[in-house]
Design an enzyme around this catalytic site. Structure first.
Site, PDB file in Angstrom:
ATOM      1  N   HIS A  58       2.171  -4.193   1.503  1.00  0.00           N
ATOM      2  CA  HIS A  58       0.754  -4.118   1.130  1.00  0.00           C
ATOM      3  C   HIS A  58       0.533  -4.642  -0.286  1.00  0.00           C
ATOM      4  CE1 HIS A  58      -0.734  -1.703   4.556  1.00  0.00           C
ATOM      5  NE2 HIS A  58       0.465  -1.147   4.536  1.00  0.00           N
ATOM      6  N   PRO A  59      -0.583  -5.317  -0.522  1.00  0.00           N
ATOM      7  CA  PRO A  59      -0.933  -5.653  -1.910  1.00  0.00           C
ATOM      8  C   PRO A  59      -1.403  -4.393  -2.620  1.00  0.00           C
ATOM      9  CG  PRO A  59      -2.728  -6.249  -0.454  1.00  0.00           C
ATOM     10  CD  PRO A  59      -1.605  -5.770   0.427  1.00  0.00           C
ATOM     11  N   PHE A 111       0.882   2.727  -4.548  1.00  0.00           N
ATOM     12  CA  PHE A 111      -0.059   3.710  -4.022  1.00  0.00           C
ATOM     13  C   PHE A 111      -0.645   3.177  -2.721  1.00  0.00           C
ATOM     14  CE2 PHE A 111      -4.568   5.120  -3.787  1.00  0.00           C
ATOM     15  CZ  PHE A 111      -4.334   6.467  -3.548  1.00  0.00           C
ATOM     16  N   ILE A 113      -3.150   3.791   0.586  1.00  0.00           N
ATOM     17  CA  ILE A 113      -4.268   4.541   1.135  1.00  0.00           C
ATOM     18  C   ILE A 113      -4.987   3.636   2.129  1.00  0.00           C
ATOM     19  CG2 ILE A 113      -5.865   3.797  -0.686  1.00  0.00           C
ATOM     20  CD1 ILE A 113      -7.174   6.572  -0.534  1.00  0.00           C
ATOM     21  N   ALA A 115      -7.823   2.000   2.912  1.00  0.00           N
ATOM     22  CA  ALA A 115      -8.973   1.724   2.050  1.00  0.00           C
ATOM     23  C   ALA A 115     -10.247   1.397   2.811  1.00  0.00           C
ATOM     24  CB  ALA A 115      -8.633   0.563   1.110  1.00  0.00           C
TER      25      ALA A 115
END
Length: 331
Positions: A58-59, A111, A113, A115
């Protein structure tokens, strides 16, 4: 039944192990069947290295995917972060970048999540909220967030494949509509999960797992606790609720039992139902058998599910060491 290539599943979840297992488990009759298989593979078959590999695909929140990202994954990632980027200011992006760096330094991974539909302010607040967590707790939360992303992307994958083969076919068009509705339902669920924590009612789609689940982590070893016997009960005593210091003989009614697997996860403790019966539940762990030299012969956690929460999911993990234990309400 549709078959997908390993790279297509890799776009949904950046774990090579996950993608290979999905190919082995395919073909799937429906997106619901694929999501159910994905959950089982992710939580029960993919190891720690696989989780970390997926996280690293993931970025960072607030940044664009790198050029070496799989095209579909990069496109989906941009869409998932669109609300955050649209609501971000330069100061918010800078603060996100600073907190992301602090988070990665503490936990060793970015991190993570889901989004989709979240503003930059909401994401930043969640990052700050999760930052004080212990690493073993945060690792589990990140894995749950990854599964949310994977589910959304699987639905998009199935929807796009149906669209490309429909060519005016009425049956295929209906299938596309169903898949798109599924995306809408899941996106709504991800939003209402946030709302439910602030007291708002939530509307949850059809479940793919029982409404009450658990897993056990052995903090002293830094690994899942396998072989722990688990029992779930509901209160049916003469009093509305069990009272502290009062005998409760005959008040608890058995719901189900299981033993944790190699990943520390229990099997199915109750049926998969959309609406769980409200009431007071007790989940007990045979910690004495797992660790005979420990301080606790057994551990029981009592919690209440209210009428307004009967469509929510209750995950009750146990963080265990020989002389202490911790629990919390997971997602």
């Amino acid at each position: 039944m549709e078959r997908y290539e390993e790279e297509e599943y890799l776009a949904c979840c950046g774990s090579t192990q996950f993608a290979k297992e999905m190919v082995k488990a395919s073909p799937f009759a429906s997106v619901q069947e694929a999501v159910s298989a994905a959950r089982d593979i992710w939580f029960n078959k993919v190891d720690v290295n696989g989780w970390l590999e997926a996280f690293s695909a993931h970025p960072q929140i607030g940044q664009s995917p790198s050029p070496d990202h799989i095209a579909a994954a990069a496109q989906w990632s941009k869409g998932e972060q669109s609300t955050a980027l649209a609501t971000a200011t330069s100061s918010t992006l800078q603060e996100l970048s600073d907190w992301n760096a602090r988070y990665r330094h503490k936990f060793g991974f970015i991190f993570l999540i889901c989004a989709s539909g979240r503003s930059s302010a909401e994401i930043l607040a969640e990052l700050k909220k999760r930052y004080p967590n212990r690493p073993i707790v945060e690792f589990e939360i990140a894995a749950q967030e990854q599964m949310k992303v994977t589910e959304l992307r699987l639905v998009k994958l199935f929807s796009s494949k149906i669209k490309s083969t429909s060519k005016g076919n009425e049956h295929a068009t209906v299938s596309v509509k169903k898949a798109e509705d599924r995306v809408s339902i899941i996106s709504g669920h991800l939003t209402t999960t946030i709302e439910s924590s602030s007291g708002k009612a939530s509307q949850i789609s059809t479940r793919t797992r029982p409404p009450i689940t658990t897993h056990v982590l052995d903090v002293s070893r830094g690994s899942p606790a396998a072989g722990v016997e688990v029992c779930l009960e509901i209160w049916k005593g003469t009093q509305p609720r069990p009272l502290f210091g009062e005998p409760d003989v005959g008040g608890w009614v058995f719901q189900g039992s299981s033993t944790t697997d190699a990943d520390g996860r229990s099997g199915q403790l109750m049926n998969i139902v959309d609406v769980v019966n409200p009431g007071i539940y007790r989940i007990s762990f045979n910690t004495g058998k797992y660790c005979p030299s420990g301080f606790f012969p057994c551990v029981s956690i009592v919690f209440e599910i209210k009428e307004s929460q009967n469509r929510e999911h209750f995950h009750v993990p146990l963080l265990l060491s020989p002389f202490s234990f911790t629990t919390y309400r997971g997602s």
